[in-house]
Design a protein around this motif. Structure first.
Motif, PDB file in Angstrom:
ATOM      1  N   ASP A  50       0.398 -12.261  -7.364  1.00 38.83           N
ATOM      2  CA  ASP A  50       0.037 -11.142  -8.271  1.00 38.83           C
ATOM      3  C   ASP A  50      -0.497 -11.747  -9.510  1.00 38.83           C
ATOM      4  N   GLN A  51      -1.624 -11.565  -9.778  1.00 35.18           N
ATOM      5  CA  GLN A  51      -2.237 -12.099 -11.114  1.00 35.18           C
ATOM      6  C   GLN A  51      -1.673 -11.360 -12.239  1.00 35.18           C
ATOM      7  N   ARG A  52      -1.255 -10.117 -11.907  1.00 28.69           N
ATOM      8  CA  ARG A  52      -0.520  -9.755 -13.241  1.00 28.69           C
ATOM      9  C   ARG A  52       0.717 -10.225 -13.974  1.00 28.69           C
ATOM     10  N   ASP A  53       1.574 -11.075 -12.972  1.00 25.08           N
ATOM     11  CA  ASP A  53       2.745 -11.691 -13.552  1.00 25.08           C
ATOM     12  C   ASP A  53       2.878 -12.802 -12.889  1.00 25.08           C
ATOM     13  N   GLU A  54       1.972 -13.430 -12.142  1.00 28.57           N
ATOM     14  CA  GLU A  54       2.069 -14.639 -11.544  1.00 28.57           C
ATOM     15  C   GLU A  54       3.101 -14.942 -10.437  1.00 28.57           C
ATOM     16  N   LYS A  55       3.574 -13.711  -9.905  1.00 30.94           N
ATOM     17  CA  LYS A  55       4.872 -13.881  -8.843  1.00 30.94           C
ATOM     18  C   LYS A  55       4.093 -14.191  -7.628  1.00 30.94           C
ATOM     19  N   THR A  56       4.606 -14.784  -6.754  1.00 35.63           N
ATOM     20  CA  THR A  56       4.181 -14.997  -5.382  1.00 35.63           C
ATOM     21  C   THR A  56       5.026 -14.332  -4.572  1.00 35.63           C
ATOM     22  N   TYR A  57       4.299 -13.711  -3.439  1.00 30.51           N
ATOM     23  CA  TYR A  57       4.995 -13.065  -2.298  1.00 30.51           C
ATOM     24  C   TYR A  57       4.425 -13.554  -1.052  1.00 30.51           C
ATOM     25  N   ARG A  58       5.478 -13.733   0.094  1.00 33.32           N
ATOM     26  CA  ARG A  58       5.150 -14.024   1.156  1.00 33.32           C
ATOM     27  C   ARG A  58       4.373 -12.788   1.816  1.00 33.32           C
ATOM     28  N   THR A  59       3.463 -13.231   2.987  1.00 35.90           N
ATOM     29  CA  THR A  59       2.850 -11.970   3.452  1.00 35.90           C
ATOM     30  C   THR A  59       2.799 -12.200   5.064  1.00 35.90           C
ATOM     31  N   VAL A  60       2.742 -11.128   5.892  1.00 41.83           N
ATOM     32  CA  VAL A  60       2.634 -11.389   7.247  1.00 41.83           C
ATOM     33  C   VAL A  60       1.763 -10.325   7.976  1.00 41.83           C
ATOM     34  N   LYS A  61       1.235 -10.654   9.046  1.00 44.74           N
ATOM     35  CA  LYS A  61       0.321  -9.678   9.793  1.00 44.74           C
ATOM     36  C   LYS A  61       1.082  -9.353  10.983  1.00 44.74           C
ATOM     37  N   ILE A  62       1.333  -7.856  10.974  1.00 43.78           N
ATOM     38  CA  ILE A  62       1.844  -7.150  12.381  1.00 43.78           C
ATOM     39  C   ILE A  62       1.162  -6.057  12.493  1.00 43.78           C
ATOM     40  N   GLY A  63       0.738  -6.298  13.918  1.00 41.91           N
ATOM     41  CA  GLY A  63      -0.255  -5.428  14.473  1.00 41.91           C
ATOM     42  C   GLY A  63      -1.594  -5.441  13.651  1.00 41.91           C
ATOM     43  N   GLU A  64      -2.287  -4.570  13.206  1.00 43.26           N
ATOM     44  CA  GLU A  64      -3.642  -4.694  12.385  1.00 43.26           C
ATOM     45  C   GLU A  64      -3.380  -4.828  11.005  1.00 43.26           C
ATOM     46  N   ARG A  65      -2.109  -4.956  10.360  1.00 43.36           N
ATOM     47  CA  ARG A  65      -2.195  -4.885   8.982  1.00 43.36           C
ATOM     48  C   ARG A  65      -1.478  -6.135   8.450  1.00 43.36           C
ATOM     49  N   VAL A  66      -1.835  -6.447   7.355  1.00 38.04           N
ATOM     50  CA  VAL A  66      -1.440  -7.718   6.580  1.00 38.04           C
ATOM     51  C   VAL A  66      -0.199  -6.843   5.426  1.00 38.04           C
ATOM     52  N   TRP A  67       1.008  -7.305   5.633  1.00 40.84           N
ATOM     53  CA  TRP A  67       2.090  -6.710   4.611  1.00 40.84           C
ATOM     54  C   TRP A  67       2.508  -7.629   3.813  1.00 40.84           C
ATOM     55  N   MET A  68       3.171  -7.236   2.810  1.00 39.35           N
ATOM     56  CA  MET A  68       4.007  -8.236   2.025  1.00 39.35           C
ATOM     57  C   MET A  68       5.236  -8.323   2.649  1.00 39.35           C
ATOM     58  N   ALA A  69       5.494  -9.638   2.710  1.00 40.75           N
ATOM     59  CA  ALA A  69       6.959  -9.671   3.581  1.00 40.75           C
ATOM     60  C   ALA A  69       8.213  -9.837   2.278  1.00 40.75           C
ATOM     61  N   GLU A  70       7.878  -9.134   1.300  1.00 42.53           N
ATOM     62  CA  GLU A  70       8.885  -9.041   0.467  1.00 42.53           C
ATOM     63  C   GLU A  70       8.682  -7.814  -0.291  1.00 42.53           C
ATOM     64  N   ASN A  71       9.969  -7.247  -1.043  1.00 48.14           N
ATOM     65  CA  ASN A  71       9.787  -6.074  -1.952  1.00 48.14           C
ATOM     66  C   ASN A  71       9.066  -6.469  -3.164  1.00 48.14           C
ATOM     67  N   LEU A  72       8.181  -5.626  -3.511  1.00 45.47           N
ATOM     68  CA  LEU A  72       7.409  -5.818  -4.774  1.00 45.47           C
ATOM     69  C   LEU A  72       8.476  -5.997  -5.910  1.00 45.47           C
ATOM     70  N   ASP A  73       8.208  -6.545  -6.932  1.00 44.34           N
ATOM     71  CA  ASP A  73       8.957  -6.914  -8.149  1.00 44.34           C
ATOM     72  C   ASP A  73       8.260  -7.031  -9.282  1.00 44.34           C
ATOM     73  N   PHE A  74       7.115  -5.928  -9.404  1.00 48.05           N
ATOM     74  CA  PHE A  74       6.405  -5.824 -10.775  1.00 48.05           C
ATOM     75  C   PHE A  74       6.843  -4.784 -11.541  1.00 48.05           C
TER      76      PHE A  74
END
Length: 181
Positions: free
Chosen positions: A20-44
């Protein structure tokens, strides 16, 4: 067993990361079905968001809690709050039976995290400012409003293997999982 493994392989692709360029936090992602989801809860950190019990370590562990209006704008560029239908698609991709157990993290509760979604029991915040159910349930907003003051959400509980659906007042504080545009 082989059919289950083939279904899992088709539904989940190896995860990646997103910064996330707003605060430089890095999140894991995962593709499930047709969508790519963040694999962590947002912490902005933004107005309209809270750490559980106003304790920073809870944000580091399970992300922030957001009121619905804030949640609608909290995802970074290229990402957005999932709709009620997209949460439904996630359930279908994982499989309706014991979907909750398959999405729950292996730590903090009895999940198997088969898809790398790593759902955590981060609790929620009432509009009164009182926090509730840390370690017992996780609740995530959808972008779909219902009625004048409510919106749909999904939740997991320690005592259920389902990804439950309900609606709640938009002023409550729930977690956010973003999906890629």
């Amino acid at each position: 067993m082989l059919a289950a493994l083939c279904t899992l392989a088709a539904a989940q692709e190896p995860g990646g990361t997103f910064t996330d360029q707003r605060d430089e936090k890095t999140y894991r992602t995962v593709k499930i079905g047709e969508r790519v989801w963040m694999a962590e809860n947002l912490d902005f950190d933004t107005v309209g968001s809270w750490c559980y019990n106003n304790t920073e370590s809870n944000c580091k562990r399970s992300g922030r809690l957001y009121d619905w209006n804030t949640a609608m704008a909290a995802c970074p560029a290229g990402w957005r709050l999932p709709s009620r239908a997209e949460w439904g698609d996630l359930v279908k991709a994982v499989g309706d039976s014991a979907v909750g157990k398959a999405l729950k993290s292996k730590t903090l509760w009895n999940g198997t995290d088969e898809f790398g979604f790593t759902a955590l029991p981060g609790g929620h915040r009432f509009k009164t400012g009182r926090f509730y159910s840390l370690g017992e349930e996780g609740l995530w907003w959808s972008s779909t409003a219902t009625g004048g003051r409510n919106a749909w959400y999904r939740n997991l509980r320690t005592d259920s293997e389902n990804l439950l659906e309900n609606h709640i007042r938009r002023v409550e504080g729930l977690a956010v999982r973003c999906v890629k545009n």
